[in-house]
Design a protein around this motif. Structure first.
Motif, PDB file in Angstrom:
ATOM      1  N   ARG A 197      -3.505  -8.639  -5.909  1.00 43.73           N
ATOM      2  CA  ARG A 197      -3.490  -7.198  -6.095  1.00 43.73           C
ATOM      3  C   ARG A 197      -2.770  -6.773  -7.406  1.00 43.73           C
ATOM      4  O   ARG A 197      -2.337  -5.551  -7.593  1.00 43.73           O
ATOM      5  CB  ARG A 197      -2.416  -6.881  -5.020  1.00 43.73           C
ATOM      6  CG  ARG A 197      -3.040  -7.121  -3.628  1.00 43.73           C
ATOM      7  CD  ARG A 197      -2.363  -6.532  -2.469  1.00 43.73           C
ATOM      8  NE  ARG A 197      -2.366  -4.889  -2.675  1.00 43.73           N
ATOM      9  CZ  ARG A 197      -2.066  -4.136  -1.425  1.00 43.73           C
ATOM     10  NH1 ARG A 197      -2.006  -4.622  -0.440  1.00 43.73           N
ATOM     11  NH2 ARG A 197      -2.228  -2.917  -1.777  1.00 43.73           N
ATOM     12  N   GLY A 245       2.378   1.976  -3.464  1.00 40.90           N
ATOM     13  CA  GLY A 245       1.503   2.173  -4.328  1.00 40.90           C
ATOM     14  C   GLY A 245       1.054   3.771  -4.105  1.00 40.90           C
ATOM     15  O   GLY A 245       0.948   4.398  -5.163  1.00 40.90           O
ATOM     16  N   THR A 257       5.912  -2.022  -7.735  1.00 45.03           N
ATOM     17  CA  THR A 257       6.283  -3.218  -6.813  1.00 45.03           C
ATOM     18  C   THR A 257       6.148  -4.450  -7.702  1.00 45.03           C
ATOM     19  O   THR A 257       5.011  -4.873  -8.287  1.00 45.03           O
ATOM     20  CB  THR A 257       5.079  -3.185  -5.804  1.00 45.03           C
ATOM     21  OG1 THR A 257       5.382  -1.862  -4.838  1.00 45.03           O
ATOM     22  CG2 THR A 257       5.297  -4.491  -4.883  1.00 45.03           C
ATOM     23  N   LEU A 308       0.067  -7.392  -8.989  1.00 46.98           N
ATOM     24  CA  LEU A 308       1.270  -7.174  -9.206  1.00 46.98           C
ATOM     25  C   LEU A 308       2.029  -8.231 -10.128  1.00 46.98           C
ATOM     26  O   LEU A 308       1.490  -9.415 -10.015  1.00 46.98           O
ATOM     27  CB  LEU A 308       1.887  -7.160  -7.681  1.00 46.98           C
ATOM     28  CG  LEU A 308       1.337  -6.231  -6.685  1.00 46.98           C
ATOM     29  CD1 LEU A 308       2.178  -6.341  -5.407  1.00 46.98           C
ATOM     30  CD2 LEU A 308       1.593  -4.901  -7.273  1.00 46.98           C
ATOM     31  N   ASP A 312       0.827  -1.169   0.076  1.00 44.71           N
ATOM     32  CA  ASP A 312      -0.065  -0.058   0.032  1.00 44.71           C
ATOM     33  C   ASP A 312       0.767   1.425  -0.142  1.00 44.71           C
ATOM     34  O   ASP A 312       0.485   2.156  -0.774  1.00 44.71           O
ATOM     35  CB  ASP A 312      -1.025   0.142   1.133  1.00 44.71           C
ATOM     36  CG  ASP A 312      -2.118  -0.919   1.202  1.00 44.71           C
ATOM     37  OD1 ASP A 312      -2.425  -1.257   0.030  1.00 44.71           O
ATOM     38  OD2 ASP A 312      -2.605  -1.345   2.176  1.00 44.71           O
TER      39      ASP A 312
END
Length: 262
Positions: free
Chosen positions: A221, A145, A151, A223, A142
């Motif tokens: 998420r 971001g 990431t 990623l 978080d």
């Protein structure tokens, strides 16, 4: 050894926190995690009813990966988040509902200290070890971001040279499920080294049923992500750990350029 402790008594002031971090200010886009970094057991649980020889084996932790992870963090200038307690207490790369989350048997070894656990005590192990580790990974993702930083999640593990009497030929394996970007690049570059037997989702494959870190922190998420498994006999000493960290750092830097993350 059966369940005798109350839910608030698992970790005392004499026990170290489950989460440990290296290079928190690292600027690399790679975020490194190590679910099976340590083999500590909370003092309340004693030795889980096992001799020390069992607690030194792969059933308790990923042998050699701690040294690789720490060196790789330095080489890449990457943030590394690790979990210090043995997977025999609770496995931080298993969904909590899975039977292998708190194993009664690991390989052929019965774990006396995991027999007869109440739901409350199992929940305490999750609340005091599993949850803080994964909450910290979430928080860092978080923060990155919110700061506009890319990431790329890399989950580091090691595997035994022989399992169930069968030799494993791979030196290293890439593990993945839904990511179609990072794992193919990593696989290609590892195979281009010329001296490696590289596993494509070997010796394990990632799934929602058997894994937690990559499905939850990587895939859910959005990623780029991959798991990396290194054979333990190759990282059984400092020289091996550092040699593999240097090799992986070189390859991951190349991927960083290819993905235009620099």
């Amino acid at each position: 050894m059966n369940d005798t402790g109350g839910p608030a008594l698992l970790l005392s002031a004499a026990d170290v926190p489950p989460v440990h971090e290296f290079n928190v200010e690292g600027r690399s886009p790679f975020l490194l995690t190590c679910d099976h970094y340590g083999r500590l057991i909370p003092r309340l649980l004693g030795d889980l009813g096992l001799p020390e020889s069992e607690l030194e084996r792969h059933i308790a932790w990923d042998i050699g990966i701690a040294g690789v992870a720490e060196a790789l963090s330095k080489h890449l200038d990457a943030h590394l988040i690790v979990q210090r307690y043995s997977r025999l207490v609770i496995d931080c790369n298993r969904p909590p509902h899975a039977a292998s989350s708190i194993p009664l048997i690991s390989e052929a070894t019965t774990i006396p200290g995991n027999e007869g656990l109440s739901r409350e005590t199992a929940a305490t192990r999750r609340a005091q070890i599993f949850d803080p580790y994964h909450r910290r990974i979430d928080d860092i993702i978080d923060q990155r971001g919110n700061a506009g930083r890319p990431t790329v999640l890399v989950s580091l593990h090691s595997f035994t040279p022989v399992y169930a009497g069968i030799a494993r030929p791979w030196h290293i394996g890439t593990l993945y499920h839904r990511d179609t970007h990072l794992p193919p690049l990593l696989l290609k570059l590892l195979r281009a080294e010329g001296d490696l037997v590289v596993g494509d989702n070997e010796p394990y494959a990632v799934s929602d049923e058997t894994d937690y870190t990559i499905p939850v922190h990587g895939e859910a998420r959005g990623l780029m992500n991959t798991g990396i498994e290194i054979r333990q006999d190759l990282i059984s000493d400092f020289a091996g750990e550092n040699a593999w960290a240097e090799r992986l750092a070189r390859i991951l830097r190349e991927i960083e350029v290819m993905l235009r993350l620099v």
